[in-house]
Scaffold this motif. Structure first.
Motif, short mmCIF file in Angstrom:
data_model
loop_
_atom_site.label_atom_id
_atom_site.label_comp_id
_atom_site.label_asym_id
_atom_site.label_seq_id
_atom_site.Cartn_x
_atom_site.Cartn_y
_atom_site.Cartn_z
N ALA A 1 -19.54 55.58 -1.91
CA ALA A 1 -18.53 54.84 -1.14
C ALA A 1 -17.15 55.44 -1.36
CB ALA A 1 -18.55 53.37 -1.53
N ASP A 2 -16.83 55.83 -2.61
CA ASP A 2 -15.53 56.45 -2.89
C ASP A 2 -15.38 57.76 -2.13
OD1 ASP A 2 -14.70 54.43 -4.53
OD2 ASP A 2 -15.08 55.51 -6.41
N ARG A 3 -16.44 58.52 -2.06
CA ARG A 3 -16.36 59.80 -1.34
C ARG A 3 -16.19 59.58 0.16
NH1 ARG A 3 -20.19 63.80 -4.84
NH2 ARG A 3 -18.91 63.61 -6.71
N GLU A 4 -16.79 58.53 0.68
CA GLU A 4 -16.58 58.21 2.09
C GLU A 4 -15.14 57.82 2.34
OE1 GLU A 4 -19.52 55.21 2.85
OE2 GLU A 4 -21.10 56.69 3.20
N LYS A 5 -14.55 57.07 1.40
CA LYS A 5 -13.13 56.70 1.53
C LYS A 5 -12.24 57.94 1.48
CE LYS A 5 -12.17 52.05 0.17
NZ LYS A 5 -11.38 51.22 -0.72
N LEU A 6 -12.58 58.89 0.63
CA LEU A 6 -11.80 60.12 0.55
C LEU A 6 -11.80 60.86 1.88
CD1 LEU A 6 -12.74 61.45 -2.99
CD2 LEU A 6 -10.48 60.73 -2.22
N GLY A 7 -12.87 60.68 2.64
CA GLY A 7 -12.94 61.28 3.96
C GLY A 7 -11.89 60.73 4.91
N GLU A 8 -11.41 59.51 4.65
CA GLU A 8 -10.34 58.90 5.45
C GLU A 8 -8.97 59.41 5.03
OE1 GLU A 8 -9.92 56.42 7.88
OE2 GLU A 8 -12.04 56.59 8.31
N GLY A 9 -8.87 60.02 3.85
CA GLY A 9 -7.60 60.51 3.34
C GLY A 9 -7.24 59.82 2.04
N VAL A 10 -6.11 60.23 1.46
CA VAL A 10 -5.64 59.70 0.18
C VAL A 10 -4.18 59.29 0.31
CG1 VAL A 10 -5.25 60.22 -2.26
CG2 VAL A 10 -7.22 61.20 -1.09
N VAL A 11 -3.87 58.12 -0.23
CA VAL A 11 -2.49 57.65 -0.30
C VAL A 11 -2.18 57.40 -1.78
CG1 VAL A 11 -0.85 55.85 0.36
CG2 VAL A 11 -2.61 56.59 1.98
N VAL A 12 -1.19 58.11 -2.30
CA VAL A 12 -0.78 57.95 -3.69
C VAL A 12 0.57 57.24 -3.69
CG1 VAL A 12 -0.24 59.13 -5.85
CG2 VAL A 12 -1.99 60.07 -4.33
N ILE A 13 0.63 56.12 -4.41
CA ILE A 13 1.88 55.37 -4.52
C ILE A 13 2.27 55.34 -5.99
CG2 ILE A 13 1.65 53.99 -2.43
CD1 ILE A 13 0.31 51.83 -4.01
N GLY A 14 3.49 55.73 -6.28
CA GLY A 14 3.90 55.84 -7.67
C GLY A 14 5.26 55.24 -7.95
N ALA A 15 5.42 54.77 -9.19
CA ALA A 15 6.70 54.22 -9.65
C ALA A 15 6.69 54.17 -11.16
CB ALA A 15 6.92 52.82 -9.09
N THR A 16 7.88 54.14 -11.73
CA THR A 16 8.04 53.95 -13.17
C THR A 16 8.83 52.67 -13.39
OG1 THR A 16 8.06 56.34 -13.52
CG2 THR A 16 8.91 54.97 -15.31
N LEU A 17 8.28 51.78 -14.21
CA LEU A 17 8.91 50.49 -14.47
C LEU A 17 9.47 50.45 -15.88
CD1 LEU A 17 6.12 48.10 -13.09
CD2 LEU A 17 7.98 49.22 -11.84
#
Length: 123
Positions: free
Chosen positions: A23-39
């Protein structure tokens, strides 16, 4: 078709892959969104970011609009969480993940890429 399906299942079984990995590999087929922050817990604010990066998901003007909307959602979610300085960083990551994924689904008409919240806490 049945032969191809059996072949895929056999390969997955031989490699010891679980349904979750597939299932994770199928999601990777849709693309990747990386969201980052430092708190910063002591300052009670976000000291770096938020930053949104997309790969293999949206392009051009669609991408610009989605990133802008996602940045707003991400920032609002972080500000909401930071009101309580006794937050659990893992719960924050999960909360951000859920809110941002909901925003992506809304903006893109149901598409669901792999979303990776990279939230680091200092002090």
């Amino acid at each position: 078709l049945l032969r191809a399906l059996r072949g895929s299942l056999a390969v997955a079984a031989l490699l010891g892959r679980s349904a979750e990995v597939i299932a994770d590999r199928e999601k990777l087929g849709e693309g990747v969104v990386v969201i980052g922050a430092t708190l910063s817990r002591s300052l009670g604010k976000c000291i770096a970011g938020p930053d949104v990066q997309m790969r293999g998901f949206l392009y051009g003007k669609d991408s610009e609009m989605a990133i802008r909307d996602l940045n707003k959602t991400f920032e609002a979610t972080l500000n909401e969480v930071l009101l309580d300085r006794n937050y659990d960083i893992n719960e924050v990551r999960q909360f951000v993940y859920e809110r941002c994924l909901r925003s992506i689904r809304h903006t893109t008409g149901g598409r669901e890429p792999m979303v990776l919240p990279l939230i680091v806490e200092v002090d």
